[in-house]
Design an enzyme around this catalytic site. Sequence first.
Site, PDB file in Angstrom:
ATOM      1  N   LYS A  71     -39.228 -19.290  38.460  1.00 41.62           N
ATOM      2  CA  LYS A  71     -38.127 -18.372  38.132  1.00 41.62           C
ATOM      3  C   LYS A  71     -38.697 -17.099  37.555  1.00 41.62           C
ATOM      4  O   LYS A  71     -39.568 -17.129  36.694  1.00 41.62           O
ATOM      5  CB  LYS A  71     -37.218 -19.041  37.072  1.00 41.62           C
ATOM      6  N   LYS A  95     -41.998 -18.335  28.774  1.00 38.65           N
ATOM      7  CA  LYS A  95     -40.665 -17.918  28.330  1.00 38.65           C
ATOM      8  C   LYS A  95     -39.640 -19.029  28.604  1.00 38.65           C
ATOM      9  O   LYS A  95     -38.866 -19.411  27.727  1.00 38.65           O
ATOM     10  CB  LYS A  95     -40.272 -16.643  29.086  1.00 38.65           C
ATOM     11  N   LYS A 107     -42.907 -14.352  39.419  1.00 38.11           N
ATOM     12  CA  LYS A 107     -42.588 -12.925  39.331  1.00 38.11           C
ATOM     13  C   LYS A 107     -42.928 -12.265  40.647  1.00 38.11           C
ATOM     14  O   LYS A 107     -43.864 -12.686  41.322  1.00 38.11           O
ATOM     15  CB  LYS A 107     -43.421 -12.268  38.221  1.00 38.11           C
ATOM     16  N   THR A 191     -30.148  -9.962  28.169  1.00 34.39           N
ATOM     17  CA  THR A 191     -31.475  -9.723  27.591  1.00 34.39           C
ATOM     18  C   THR A 191     -31.313  -9.070  26.223  1.00 34.39           C
ATOM     19  O   THR A 191     -31.938  -9.480  25.236  1.00 34.39           O
ATOM     20  CB  THR A 191     -32.326  -8.825  28.521  1.00 34.39           C
ATOM     21  N   ASN A 222     -31.486  -1.096  30.719  1.00 29.79           N
ATOM     22  CA  ASN A 222     -30.491  -2.140  30.466  1.00 29.79           C
ATOM     23  C   ASN A 222     -30.694  -2.802  29.097  1.00 29.79           C
ATOM     24  O   ASN A 222     -29.748  -2.933  28.316  1.00 29.79           O
ATOM     25  CB  ASN A 222     -30.552  -3.175  31.596  1.00 29.79           C
ATOM     26  N   SER A 350     -29.503 -16.151  33.387  1.00 29.36           N
ATOM     27  CA  SER A 350     -29.799 -16.382  34.808  1.00 29.36           C
ATOM     28  C   SER A 350     -29.660 -17.870  35.106  1.00 29.36           C
ATOM     29  O   SER A 350     -29.131 -18.263  36.156  1.00 29.36           O
ATOM     30  CB  SER A 350     -31.235 -15.959  35.143  1.00 29.36           C
TER      31      SER A 350
END
Length: 421
Positions: A71, A95, A107, A191, A222, A350
């Site tokens: 992810k 994370k 990623k 986030t 963001n 997510s």
Amino acid sequence: MSHSEPNCLDMARGQLLKAAEKLALPQEVCEILSQPMRVVRVSFPVEMDDGRIRVFIGYRSQHNNALGPFKGGIRFHPQVTMEEVIALSMWMTFKCAVVGLPYGGGKGGVVCDPRELSPGELERLSRGYIRAIAPFIGPHKDIPAPDVYTNPQIMAWMMDEFSRLKGYNAFGVITGKPLSLGGSLGRKEATARGCFITIREMAKALGLPLKGARVAIQGFGNAGSIVAKLLAGEGASVIAVVDSKGGAYNPEGLDPWKLAEYKASTGTVGGFPHSKAIDSQQLLTLDCDILIPAALENQITGVIASEVKARIIAEAANGPTTLEADRVLQQKGVKVIPDILANAGGVTVSYFEWVQNNTGHYWPEEEVNCRLEQVMVRAFRETYEMHLEQGVDMRMAAYMVALRRLYEAMRLRGWLGTEER
Ligand code: GLU
């Protein structure tokens, strides 16, 4: 990034080694985790508006999937390198593990400058990249999301392209989608909200009231812009902000809502009424209580760290602090809330989005926020306790919490050999 600065991959590996040593884990754990399990490099042609074909390079790094499918986001940036993408995928593994999500780390990146592409070119590029990596991703395999310079519209094109290839609507292949296409309420703010929660918890632990706390933020995308609003909502004073084109400083405080409107119309926070110009370096070393790097990697170097005046640094960006800077900040007693914890709110929602896609049942915003709050507070407390118990900094503590989970999963899966032997 200049050659004298440590590269991200060395940084990520250095952090892993330190934490594994502290936990006295078998050497194999480090060997497995210091490499990505798979890296895909693709090149693909895109038709430009003038009819010419340009070939773009992209990557997808799948670091580790012991805890669940890979992810992590996809970034569009001119300076994307394979090494950077690998480091970022490694950080995603930690994370997801620190907040206890059933995911591994991945990623992706495409070397391009999305600010120079027309909407049509951006769409064709997004679709081309997904076609190129399609054999390697999927709702139970590897689930991309937004990252630097990618957004819900791009996620929508990518989901659509993948769904066309497969012949069914694969909403769960990607997160950070628009609401009308299986996106989750609260994802956009996630986030920043997660970062805000960790700052609030840290301030509480230090006895620092948020009301009146002076905040400086590097990056007003963001994460940066929304965390500014959430903190201002609690009475904190956002005194300085910089973005890639300019900066604004006012010791009396800036209004983040007006600042966001201003940036939306001018493209930068620079030149905001009643503010003085400020650059990144000045901002990072400004006299303030809370410093939030919310831009790119390697921003707080050793030299800058020695000048930092903030009491709390909350890493909304991935990898903003170098190893050298970390040492300096620890000596100075600055509390760093590490990226893998401070910005984990994004991937947490997510995960909620993906759960909603998989079940077909969509949650109200309060439910998303309430669950995010629970996940972030629990992860913060586990990390903070580890930090106190082990006498290590917060980054090391977060890595230790994450590594314990990863070790357990890899051991039970049999990746570390047979124990009875
Ligand atoms: N790009 C974000 C991160 O670095 C979000 C990843 C995701 O939602 O999968 O955490």
